[in-house]
Design a protein around this motif. Structure first.
Motif, PDB file in Angstrom:
ATOM      1  N   VAL A 136      -2.083   5.684   2.738  1.00 50.54           N
ATOM      2  CA  VAL A 136      -2.535   6.623   1.699  1.00 50.54           C
ATOM      3  C   VAL A 136      -3.767   7.367   2.218  1.00 50.54           C
ATOM      4  O   VAL A 136      -4.475   6.865   3.103  1.00 50.54           O
ATOM      5  CB  VAL A 136      -2.886   5.898   0.381  1.00 50.54           C
ATOM      6  CG1 VAL A 136      -1.644   5.311  -0.274  1.00 50.54           C
ATOM      7  CG2 VAL A 136      -3.928   4.814   0.619  1.00 50.54           C
ATOM      8  N   PRO A 137      -4.063   8.544   1.681  1.00 55.59           N
ATOM      9  CA  PRO A 137      -5.237   9.288   2.134  1.00 55.59           C
ATOM     10  C   PRO A 137      -6.543   8.798   1.521  1.00 55.59           C
ATOM     11  O   PRO A 137      -7.628   9.217   1.943  1.00 55.59           O
ATOM     12  CB  PRO A 137      -4.930  10.724   1.691  1.00 55.59           C
ATOM     13  CG  PRO A 137      -4.083  10.560   0.471  1.00 55.59           C
ATOM     14  CD  PRO A 137      -3.244   9.331   0.731  1.00 55.59           C
ATOM     15  N   ASP A 138      -6.465   7.912   0.541  1.00 58.74           N
ATOM     16  CA  ASP A 138      -7.653   7.471  -0.184  1.00 58.74           C
ATOM     17  C   ASP A 138      -8.492   6.493   0.643  1.00 58.74           C
ATOM     18  O   ASP A 138      -7.997   5.831   1.551  1.00 58.74           O
ATOM     19  CB  ASP A 138      -7.223   6.822  -1.506  1.00 58.74           C
ATOM     20  CG  ASP A 138      -6.218   7.673  -2.247  1.00 58.74           C
ATOM     21  OD1 ASP A 138      -6.614   8.667  -2.870  1.00 58.74           O
ATOM     22  OD2 ASP A 138      -5.008   7.348  -2.172  1.00 58.74           O
TER      23      ASP A 138
ATOM     24  N   SER B 197      -6.600   4.220  -4.787  1.00 57.99           N
ATOM     25  CA  SER B 197      -5.510   5.171  -5.003  1.00 57.99           C
ATOM     26  C   SER B 197      -5.148   5.230  -6.483  1.00 57.99           C
ATOM     27  O   SER B 197      -5.088   4.195  -7.155  1.00 57.99           O
ATOM     28  CB  SER B 197      -4.275   4.757  -4.203  1.00 57.99           C
ATOM     29  OG  SER B 197      -4.526   4.780  -2.826  1.00 57.99           O
ATOM     30  N   PRO B 198      -4.864   6.418  -6.986  1.00 57.13           N
ATOM     31  CA  PRO B 198      -4.429   6.529  -8.379  1.00 57.13           C
ATOM     32  C   PRO B 198      -3.013   5.998  -8.545  1.00 57.13           C
ATOM     33  O   PRO B 198      -2.234   5.954  -7.587  1.00 57.13           O
ATOM     34  CB  PRO B 198      -4.494   8.035  -8.639  1.00 57.13           C
ATOM     35  CG  PRO B 198      -4.272   8.655  -7.295  1.00 57.13           C
ATOM     36  CD  PRO B 198      -4.952   7.738  -6.321  1.00 57.13           C
TER      37      PRO B 198
ATOM     38  N   ALA C 227       3.038   5.703   2.410  1.00 55.08           N
ATOM     39  CA  ALA C 227       3.813   5.911   3.626  1.00 55.08           C
ATOM     40  C   ALA C 227       3.926   4.624   4.428  1.00 55.08           C
ATOM     41  O   ALA C 227       2.973   3.854   4.512  1.00 55.08           O
ATOM     42  CB  ALA C 227       3.158   6.993   4.487  1.00 55.08           C
ATOM     43  N   ALA C 228       5.109   4.392   5.006  1.00 55.79           N
ATOM     44  CA  ALA C 228       5.235   3.300   5.969  1.00 55.79           C
ATOM     45  C   ALA C 228       4.384   3.673   7.175  1.00 55.79           C
ATOM     46  O   ALA C 228       4.442   4.794   7.664  1.00 55.79           O
ATOM     47  CB  ALA C 228       6.695   3.121   6.385  1.00 55.79           C
ATOM     48  N   PRO C 229       3.546   2.760   7.673  1.00 53.72           N
ATOM     49  CA  PRO C 229       2.636   3.103   8.769  1.00 53.72           C
ATOM     50  C   PRO C 229       3.335   3.414  10.074  1.00 53.72           C
ATOM     51  O   PRO C 229       2.811   4.143  10.913  1.00 53.72           O
ATOM     52  CB  PRO C 229       1.746   1.864   8.899  1.00 53.72           C
ATOM     53  CG  PRO C 229       2.547   0.756   8.299  1.00 53.72           C
ATOM     54  CD  PRO C 229       3.364   1.378   7.213  1.00 53.72           C
ATOM     55  N   SER C 230       4.560   2.867  10.268  1.00 50.51           N
ATOM     56  CA  SER C 230       5.316   3.133  11.490  1.00 50.51           C
ATOM     57  C   SER C 230       6.740   2.663  11.266  1.00 50.51           C
ATOM     58  O   SER C 230       7.104   2.219  10.174  1.00 50.51           O
ATOM     59  CB  SER C 230       4.678   2.428  12.697  1.00 50.51           C
ATOM     60  OG  SER C 230       5.205   2.940  13.909  1.00 50.51           O
TER      61      SER C 230
END
Length: 246
Positions: A169-171, A198-199, A205-208
């Motif tokens: 997540v971008p948070d 995170s809200p 996202a799956a990291p890889s």
């Protein structure tokens, strides 16, 4: 032997001695296995990337460190890599990584010097049922634990991840891996992950690359997804508002 690495050899062939000079090139044999490591730091809770280079092609490899076995993967005919985790309970000191390669069972070692690290302590007040679960939840908790134990033993035998990992997540994270937890005044196991601010509803996202081994509600972690990236590497996502994989 004489200076310069040359050898003076006297030959007598049925008559006067024939003086023969043989120039010998000084050479040092390369070690059969060369090991290097890279890490953010050599401390508990960190990950070490080992690179193993062999003079002869190796079809397989065994890696042992910290009283455990780690699974390497080939980069090319002479180069292997392996990820080694340093457990939170590892004490400061010198530790040996042992590498064994066929066919002659060549053994090489590499030293990792682990430094001390202190982790913060967090004190939280939570619902009493999560500190002392009710009797009717014990069977479910035991079932969850059994399922998780089986998952940790079921990693793919090959590497499924890509070289680059991405943030889920971008948070920003608001808690760190390894934090010591005290719930309602009772000490608990160290935090085994990181929490993100995170809200609700934020896509994760799956990291890889990998495969989903679990996607369901667990007693302690709520809606949970576990991805196997192969060779003993997993990522786990907990307390989800919704699960979109199976």
């Amino acid at each position: 032997p004489i200076p310069g690495g040359r050898v003076q050899l006297m030959l007598r062939i049925g008559g006067p001695a024939l003086l023969v000079w043989l120039a010998m090139q000084g050479a040092v044999a390369s070690p059969p296995v060369k090991i290097t490591h890279a890490a953010r730091s050599l401390q508990p809770g960190e990950l070490v990337s080992l690179t193993v280079v062999t003079t002869q092609p190796a079809s397989s490899m065994e890696v042992r460190a910290f009283d455990g076995t780690f699974l390497p993967y080939p980069v090319d005919a002479h180069t292997w890599k392996v990820l080694v985790g340093i457990d939170l309970d590892v004490k400061p000191g010198r530790y040996t990584v042992s590498i064994t390669t066929p066919p002659e069972k060549t053994r090489a070692t590499h030293t990792l010097v682990v430094a001390a690290k202190s982790f913060p302590t967090r004190r939280l007040t939570v619902d009493p049922s999560f500190v002392e679960p009710p009797p009717e939840a014990v069977e479910r908790i035991q079932r969850d634990a059994k399922d998780l134990e089986q998952i940790w033993k079921s990693s793919a035998a090959s590497r499924l991840w890509q070289e680059t990992f991405v943030r889920p997540v971008p948070d920003e994270a608001n808690s760190a891996f390894g934090s010591r937890s005290v719930f309602n005044g009772q000490a608990r196991s160290p935090h085994s992950g990181a929490d993100f601010m995170s809200p609700s509803g934020r896509p994760i996202a799956a990291p890889s690359g990998g495969r989903v081994l679990l996607a369901r509600d667990l007693y302690f972690t709520g809606n949970t997804v576990i991805i196997d990236h192969g060779l003993g590497l997993f990522s786990m996502f907990a307390h989800l508002s919704k699960i979109n994989v199976k």
